[in-house]
Design a protein around this motif. Structure first.
Motif, short mmCIF file in Angstrom:
data_model
loop_
_atom_site.label_atom_id
_atom_site.label_comp_id
_atom_site.label_asym_id
_atom_site.label_seq_id
_atom_site.Cartn_x
_atom_site.Cartn_y
_atom_site.Cartn_z
N UNK A 1 -9.60 36.13 -7.77
CA UNK A 1 -10.97 36.04 -7.29
C UNK A 1 -11.31 37.26 -6.45
N UNK A 2 -12.50 37.82 -6.68
CA UNK A 2 -12.99 38.93 -5.87
C UNK A 2 -14.50 38.74 -5.69
N UNK A 3 -14.99 39.07 -4.52
CA UNK A 3 -16.41 38.95 -4.22
C UNK A 3 -17.06 40.33 -4.34
N UNK A 4 -18.18 40.40 -5.03
CA UNK A 4 -18.91 41.65 -5.11
C UNK A 4 -20.39 41.39 -5.31
N UNK B 1 -28.61 33.33 -10.80
CA UNK B 1 -27.50 32.64 -10.14
C UNK B 1 -26.78 31.70 -11.12
N UNK B 2 -27.54 31.09 -12.02
CA UNK B 2 -26.96 30.16 -13.00
C UNK B 2 -25.98 30.82 -13.95
N UNK B 3 -26.06 32.15 -14.12
CA UNK B 3 -25.14 32.85 -15.02
C UNK B 3 -23.84 33.25 -14.34
N UNK B 4 -23.81 33.19 -13.01
CA UNK B 4 -22.64 33.61 -12.26
C UNK B 4 -21.82 32.39 -11.84
N UNK B 5 -20.53 32.48 -11.97
CA UNK B 5 -19.67 31.32 -11.73
C UNK B 5 -19.67 30.86 -10.26
N UNK B 6 -19.40 31.75 -9.35
CA UNK B 6 -19.34 31.42 -7.92
C UNK B 6 -20.36 32.24 -7.16
N UNK B 7 -21.60 31.83 -7.19
CA UNK B 7 -22.67 32.55 -6.52
C UNK B 7 -22.67 32.21 -5.04
N UNK B 8 -22.73 33.23 -4.17
CA UNK B 8 -22.69 32.99 -2.73
C UNK B 8 -24.09 32.96 -2.11
N UNK B 9 -24.89 34.01 -2.34
CA UNK B 9 -26.20 34.09 -1.73
C UNK B 9 -27.02 35.18 -2.40
N UNK B 10 -28.32 35.20 -2.13
CA UNK B 10 -29.15 36.32 -2.54
C UNK B 10 -29.99 36.76 -1.35
N UNK B 11 -30.42 38.01 -1.40
CA UNK B 11 -31.16 38.60 -0.29
C UNK B 11 -32.65 38.33 -0.48
#
Length: 76
Positions: free
Chosen positions: A37-40, A61-71
């Motif tokens: 796992x890596x966050x980017x 966000x729905x396309x990304x597995x582990x979405x954290x946040x958006x600006x």
């Protein structure tokens, strides 16, 4: 100091492959460390003005597995 800047400066690549780094604990077995796992950041370009809304951000966000946040400050 160098180790900390390298870890905080990730993600890194080598020969166009993602390189995941982790500081090992004192008695941690390197063969048992799951490097999976890596966050980017993901940056979206060329969205027409007025179309980049919270709704679109949530769809992406729905396309990304582990979405954290958006600006939210960059919407619109």
């Amino acid at each position: 100091m160098d180790l900390e800047s390298v870890i905080k400066g990730s993600p890194w690549t080598f020969n166009n492959h993602l390189l995941i780094l982790r500081h090992l604990g004192e008695r941690e077995d390197p063969l048992k460390v799951p490097l999976i796992l890596v966050t980017f950041w993901v940056q979206i370009h060329e969205v027409p003005p007025g179309f980049f809304t919270e709704s679109l951000a949530r769809q992406i966000r729905g396309f990304l597995r582990n979405f954290l946040e958006f600006d939210e400050s960059n919407l619109g």
